[in-house]
Structures are given as structure tokens and as C-alpha cells.
Design an enzyme around this catalytic site. Structure first.
Site, PDB file in Angstrom:
ATOM      1  N   GLY A   1     -21.744  39.732  41.376  1.00  0.00           N
ATOM      2  CA  GLY A   1     -22.698  39.259  40.371  1.00  0.00           C
ATOM      3  C   GLY A   1     -23.139  37.830  40.657  1.00  0.00           C
ATOM      4  N   SER A   2     -23.323  37.061  39.590  1.00  0.00           N
ATOM      5  CA  SER A   2     -23.960  35.737  39.707  1.00  0.00           C
ATOM      6  C   SER A   2     -23.117  34.701  40.425  1.00  0.00           C
ATOM      7  CB  SER A   2     -24.338  35.218  38.311  1.00  0.00           C
ATOM      8  OG  SER A   2     -25.353  36.035  37.747  1.00  0.00           O
TER       9      SER A   2
END
Length: 726
Positions: A441-442
Site C-alpha cells: 500500500g502507501s
């Protein structure tokens, strides 16, 4: 005639006696001849009776004479009787012949002999039965057995004895000359027994020398099935109560006394690492087939403390089965010795007999970089976070900046390393920091920011206009923070974790550069931290990208990593752009605790990935998600310390498809002005959640304890302020 008559009277009985001995018709000479014959018969009968009497006396005096001698004497007696009868018959025939010849000379003819009267007038003759009693009764002769030949019997017996002696001599030669070595070896094998001398396993220590796993004195319980006296089933039941092992597992070991090839089994382990008190109880059973020997037992005082990292031992040889115990098994285990000796029937060593001992070589130690106190706090914080958010699993790490040393690495669920087989699922053995892969993810966006700054796609104070969404292929990507069409600074893109801004920066870099920086930061290969079974993750080469890859990969999808890999990415940024491979091993030591250089151990890999300027710029900008009001990690703000980091919300791939929920992460370092420690927290929440909301509090608490524990000075001023809008 008167009494005065001088002529004597004749006694009438005398005439009768004369007639008795001189029957009518016989001469005096014939009568004399018959009288001589009768006298001889009487003498012969007397001799026979005397011989019979002597024979009876001899038989009474010698009751033990053998049957063969007796038969020979009886045969001799019969032979004498026959000769006597023949002699008597011959004498009678000769007398009759003389009488006949005399009569012939007188008369010139032979007169037949007068018929003898059975009785004479005036006299009583003895009955025939009385006369037969006076003469020995002669029984008719039977066919006598053939008399053996003593010389032939002697020769036969001598030959038989010689043959038996030759056979015995040949067998003796075979036993003592031809086959003596084989029989001696077989006899020695029956007396010899070999017992192991287990080597003491080395210890696993934390960075301060505290023992995380070590061995203590214990007993092993083994069996020699060839010498067991009790019934295997009954003995197995007794041992099961003492060893805590099912009798159904022990009985086959006790009852099997030979291998499939027919070789005798004289030693088989029943249990290792048994308490000394239990060993004494088994000794008291006094079964010669049971063997109680010196052994050791592995002790893990922290029980579940770093259990997923340390691992555990097991098996008959106490080898490492998981974690560092398995990865460094050869170094820790040492070399077992053995003792071979001759034993008596009772199982005791024979004094002065063969004895050979090969001493055991103790194992070596492994000193880790983990700090036991910090590990304890990190593990507790992680478990509380997982429980609070109904998460399925989680992991947390603390790394030292510049060395790559891992100071803490916790996983949950975990297990009690002192009872490693008492688990509900094998998933409890997994070290989620190195063996679980997920879409980052981020937190993956830090690689794109570093590459964009390094390649000049944006300046540290640069801005970018962007909308709320962007489309790549058939997928539309949206920012979670509502800003509409706006211009965001690089600090704003990082603070708000803008998907649109990150994808635009990746477009500037191109697929090849993105892939190149991913590899440079260590994605796609195992870190070599020291745990066996470490996963490598998955990177897609640009040629394999799909239409959505240009949007998904920059924001941390369509790529899988481990927490250890992502912690190494942020350690590179905190270390002024130099990548240092993470490690759990501080150094190796011998059994005396002296450091040893491992020739096979490679120095941790270091390489420059980005410039110092780019790294320091990111060290400053990564404070925005925590310090700015629009940041995704506001709940991780810590009083007196400035933290830098990035939140992430990824997904978990199970059996080739995405599992429900999110993998939430928070990775960063502190203090931001002079980074010392990297902290990473990852939790899988099947019900969903954001990185900051789930893991922000845990990130803050771990940093707070670590900075205080290691005595890091608090910040001198307030956190920086960022202009997130262009």
C-alpha cells in the site's frame, strides 16, 4: 538149632541184600561192575551238586556281575554237564561190552541181558523218582547263541572311538582356528554396547548477554529391546505416566528388537530432555532393558518472548526445527560423542574389559542484536493492538539506523517456545515480519518520492496540480482526502498520501525507473536477516505490466513485500541514502563466549541508493503525515519527539486472490532530525481499517519507549510546519 550151637545163624536180611546187589542170573563180577557204575554216578552227582552250591555262593557274593559273564558261566556249566553225561554213557557202554564179551567166551554165544526185577522177594527197592532225585536232572539242550568274538568287538569299538575323536578334533579346529575370529567377534558384539554422549547445545543470547535459550542438565530415556524383561505393553503404560507420552507410541519402540534387515536393535530413544527426578524414577523400575543417560533440555526463560524469531528444537537429536535454532543448528549443536564398553549379563560394565570414549564437543553460542527488554514491550504493544482491532495477525520491528541491527521483532499470534508442540495451528510458528507477504500500500510511495527527487521529477518545495481522481487502463484511482481540483506541494502529496500525485510522479519516472528503484531499495529478494524461510516478495518487470500497473504499482499494489523489506527501505532513507541489510546476529561466539569470526558469514550488504541530499529532504518531508493537520498519521504524534513516517493500507493475497479486509501499516523513524531507530508496525484486519487509525497508536508507543529506553534526547523545539497547498 540151639543156642549152644557154635555155628552162627544166618540173618535172612543178608540174603536179601545179596540178592539186591547180585540179582538172579548175574555173576558176581557183573554185579561188581554195576555197583562201580552206580558209585561213579553218585560221585558225579555229588560233584555237580557241589558245583551248583559254589555257583550259588559266588552269585550271592558277586551280585553286581554283568549279564554277559553270567551267561558265559551258565554255558560253561552246561558244557561240563554234557561232558559228564557223555563220560557216563561211555563208561556204561564199555561195561556192557565187557560183560557181553565174557559171556561169549564162556558159552560161545551172546545171551541177552536178563530183565531186571523191579522188586526182590523179601526186599523193597527204591522208587524211580527217588533214584532220579539222587542223580542230577539233565534238561534237553537248546541251541546256544553264537559266542561273540571279543577281538572283533574291540576293534570295532576302537574304530568308533577314533572316529568320534576325529570329529571332535575337527570341530575344535573349526571353532578355535578357522572360525575363531568370527565367533570371537560375535561374542564381543553381544557384550559391547554403545551409548551416546550428547553435546551441550550452545546458547542464544540477546545483545546484552541475557540468555534467550540455553540448555540445562537432564536425562535421556532409551531402551534396549533385546534385554527388556517386562511385557512391552505393561512397561509402556508405566513409562507413559512418567514421560507424558502415549503408551501407544512407546510400545512399538520397546517391542521391536531387530531391524528390517534382521540386525538386533540395542539402543532406541524413548524421550530426551527428561527431568533428573523422572530419570531417577525410571531407574527405580530396575528393568535391564531401560537406559537412563546424561542429556540436556532446552530452556526458553521468556517462553513466548521472541519465540517466532528464536524458534525451537526437537526430534531424537534435539536439532533445531524452526527460527534461528534451525538456521544456526550446525553452529549451536556441536558434535555428539559416544562411549563403547563391554557389559555383563546384568548390564553393568565389565571391569578391565574393552572401553572407549569419544568426548563430546560442546556447541557454540549465537549473540543476537535483539534487546530482551525492548522486545518485551514491543510484543505487548503489538498484542494489544491486534486484540483491540480484532486483527488476524500482526508484526512489529525496531531497527537501528546505520547498522541494520534488529533490536526487536515481534509476531502475533505466537506460541510458548518451552512447549512448542502445544499449538492450535502451525500458523503460530510463522514469523510474520519475514515470512508473510502482502501488498504494502502507501508505505511503498516513499520509493516513488525518493526516485522522483533523485531523478529531478520534482523539487523538494515543488507543487503539482491534480484532480481528485486519475484513470489508468480501466481503473480509476482516487485520493482518500477530499481536496477536489487543487495544487498540492510535495509535502502535501506525502502528508495526504495522494494516490493521484504519486501516480503522476511515477509517470514522470517511467516503468523502467520505478522497477530499478524498487530493486535498489531491496524489494523482490530476501533481506538475509537470519530467519529461515524468509520470503522474497514479488516484483513485476515492466514487460509484464498490465494497463492498470502504471496506476497500481506506484501506490503499492500488484507488488508484494515483507515487513522486513519495507523497514529496510525506510532505514535507507534514515541512513542518508545508504542501504544496509537488516540482521539479527550481532556475532558468533565459541562455547566459552569468545567472539569467533565466521568464515562463511558475509558482511551485511551496504550500497548507496539515493544521494544524501535526497535522503535528508525525505527525512524532513516524512514528518508531514504526522505533524500536519491533513496528515494520515496524526494520531502518532509524540510529545517531545519529532517522528517521521508513512501510513499504508494494502491487501493480503491468499491462494491467488485478495482476502477481505486490509493490511494496515505504519513505518517510520525517530528522531526525525537525527534518525536513530526505524519502527514498523503491520496488522491484518479482516474487517478493514486505515493504516493510521489501526497502527498509529502502536507506532507512537513503540517509539516513545525505545527513545526513552535508549536515552535519546528529546527535540529542542516544536515540530515543523508544512505548506501542503501550492
Amino acid at each position: 538149632m540151639t543156642e549152644s550151637d557154635p555155628s552162627p545163624r544166618r540173618d535172612p536180611s543178608s540174603i536179601s541184600r545179596a540178592r539186591r546187589y547180585t540179582p538172579r542170573g548175574r555173576t558176581v563180577r557183573e554185579a561188581a561192575s554195576d555197583s562201580a557204575q552206580d558209585n561213579r554216578a553218585r560221585e558225579n552227582g555229588a560233584r555237580d551238586r557241589e558245583a551248583a552250591r559254589r555257583e550259588r555262593n559266588r552269585a550271592a557274593a558277586e551280585p553286581a556281575e554283568d549279564a554277559a559273564a553270567k551267561r558265559r558261566r551258565e554255558a560253561a556249566a552246561r558244557s561240563r554237564q554234557r561232558r559228564q553225561r557223555e563220560t557216563t554213557a561211555t563208561g556204561t557202554a564199555r561195561t556192557e561190552s565187557v560183560r557181553t564179551e565174557t559171556q561169549a567166551r564162556r558159552t560161545g554165544q551172546v545171551r541177552p541181558g536178563p530183565t531186571r526185577r523191579t522188586s526182590a522177594p523179601g526186599a523193597q527197592r527204591r522208587p524211580a523218582a527217588a533214584r532220579e532225585e539222587e542223580a542230577p536232572r539233565v534238561r534237553p539242550l537248546r541251541d546256544l547263541p553264537r559266542v561273540g568274538n571279543p577281538a572283533r568287538r574291540l576293534r570295532f569299538a576302537s574304530a568308533l572311538v577314533m572316529i568320534l575323536l576325529l570329529v571332535a578334533a575337527g570341530r575344535l579346529v573349526q571353532l578355535q582356528v578357522t572360525d575363531s575370529a568370527a565367533y570371537a567377534a560375535s561374542a564381543l558384539d553381544q557384550r559391547l554396547t554403545t551409548e551416546p554422549l550428547p553435546a551441550s547445545r550452545g546458547s542464544i543470547l540477546d545483545r546484552n548477554g541475557n540468555e534467550l535459550a540455553y540448555s540445562i542438565e537432564a536425562n535421556y530415556i532409551a531402551v534396549d529391546p533385546t534385554r527388556v524383561k517386562a511385557k512391552p505393553a505393561e512397561l509402556a503404560v508405566e513409562l507413559a505416566q512418567l514421560l507424558g507420552r502415549p503408551a501407544s507410541e512407546l510400545e512399538p519402540i520397546i517391542a521391536t528388537d531387530e531391524t528390517a534387515q534382521g540386525d538386533p536393535i540395542m539402543f532406541a530413544y524413548l524421550q530426551r530432555g527428561v527431568d533428573l527426578a523422572v530419570g531417577d524414577q525410571i531407574t527405580d523400575l530396575k528393568d535391564p532393558g531401560l537406559i537412563v543417560g546424561a542429556d540436556e533440555r532446552r530452556v526458553v526463560p521468556g517462553r513466548d518472548l521472541a519465540a517466532n524469531v528464536i524458534g525451537f528444537t526437537g526430534g531424537d537429536d534435539g536439532e533445531g526445527l524452526a527460527g534461528l535454532e534451525a538456521n544456526y543448528d550446525e553452529w549451536l549443536s556441536g558434535e555428539d560423542g559416544e562411549v563403547t564398553y563391554e557389559r555383563s549379563q546384568s548390564g553393568q560394565p565389565i571391569p578391565g574389559a574393552f572401553y572407549r570414549e569419544q568426548s563430546a564437543v560442546p556447541g557454540n553460542d549465537v549473540q543476537l542484536t535483539i534487546d530482551a527488554d525492548l522486545q518485551f514491550q514491543v510484543q505487548n504493544i503489538l498484542e494489544d493492538t491486534v486484540e483491540e482491532h480484532d486483527a488476524e495477525f500482526g508484526s512489529a520491528m525496531v531497527m537501528e539506523v546505520g547498522t541494520g541491527q534488529t533490536l526487536a521483532m515481534a509476531s502475533t499470534p505466537t506460541y510458548d517456545a518451552a512447549k512448542p508442540f502445544d499449538v492450535d495451528s502451525e500458523e503460530q510458528y510463522r514469523d510474520y515480519a519475514t515470512q508473510a507477504t502482502f501488498d504494502p500500500g502507501s508505505i511503498h510511495k516513499a520509493i516513488i518520492f525518493a526516485a522522483a527527487l533523485e531523478e529531478g521529477c520534482i523539487e523538494p518545495d515543488g507543487t503539482m496540480p491534480m484532480g481528485q481522481t486519475i484513470t489508468k487502463g480501466d481503473t480509476t484511482y482516487e485520493d482518500t482526502y477530499p481536496h477536489g481540483d487543487a495544487t498540492l506541494s510535495l509535502a502535501g502529496i506525502i502528508a495526504q498520501s495522494s494516490n493521484v500525485g504519486t501516480i503522476k510522479l511515477a509517470d514522470c519516472l517511467g516503468a523502467e525507473k520505478v522497477y530499478e528503484y524498487q530493486q535498489a531499495f531491496g524489494l523482490g529478494e530476501a533481506t538475509g536477516i537470519g530467519v529461515s524461510g524468509e520470503a522474497e516478495g514479488l516484483l513485476q518487470e515492466p514487460k509484464d505490466w498490465s494497463g492498470t500497473s502504471e496506476g497500481s504499482i506506484p501506490i503499492g499494489h500488484e507488488v508484494t513485500t515483507t515487513q522486513a523489506q519495507m523497514a529496510a527501505v525506510y532505514e535507507t532513507i534514515a541512513n542518508d541514502g545508504i542501504y544496509t541489510a537488516p540482521t539479527l546476529i550481532d556475532h558468533l561466539a565459541d562455547s566459552e563466549g569468545n567472539p569467533v569470526e565466521d568464515e562463511n558469514e558475509e558482511e551485511p550488504e551496504t550500497r548507496r541508493v539515493i544521494s544524501t541530499e535526497t535522503a535528508q529532504t525525505l527525512q524532513y518531508l516524512l514528518q508531514a503525515p504526522i505533524a500536519d493537520d491533513t496528515g494520515t498519521g496524526r494520531n502518532a504524534e509524540l510529545e517531545n519527539y519529532h517522528l517521521a513516517g508513512k501510513t499504508g493500507t494494502g491487501q493480503l493475497v491468499v491462494d491467488g486472490v485478495y482476502a477481505p479486509g486490509n493490511v494496515t501499516s505504519f513505518v517510520g523513524f525517530a528522531p526525525a532530525e537525527d534518525p536513530q531507530y526505524v519502527v514498523a508496525v503491520t496488522v491484518y484486519v479482516p474487517g478493514g481499517g486505515g493504516g493510521g487509525g489501526v497502527t498509529g497508536e502502536a507506532f507512537k508507543e513503540i517509539n516513545e519507549f525505545a527513545l526513552s529506553y535508549f536515552g535519546v534526547r528529546p527535540a529542542d523545539g516544536p515540530p515543523p510546519e508544512f505548506d501542503v497547498w501550492g
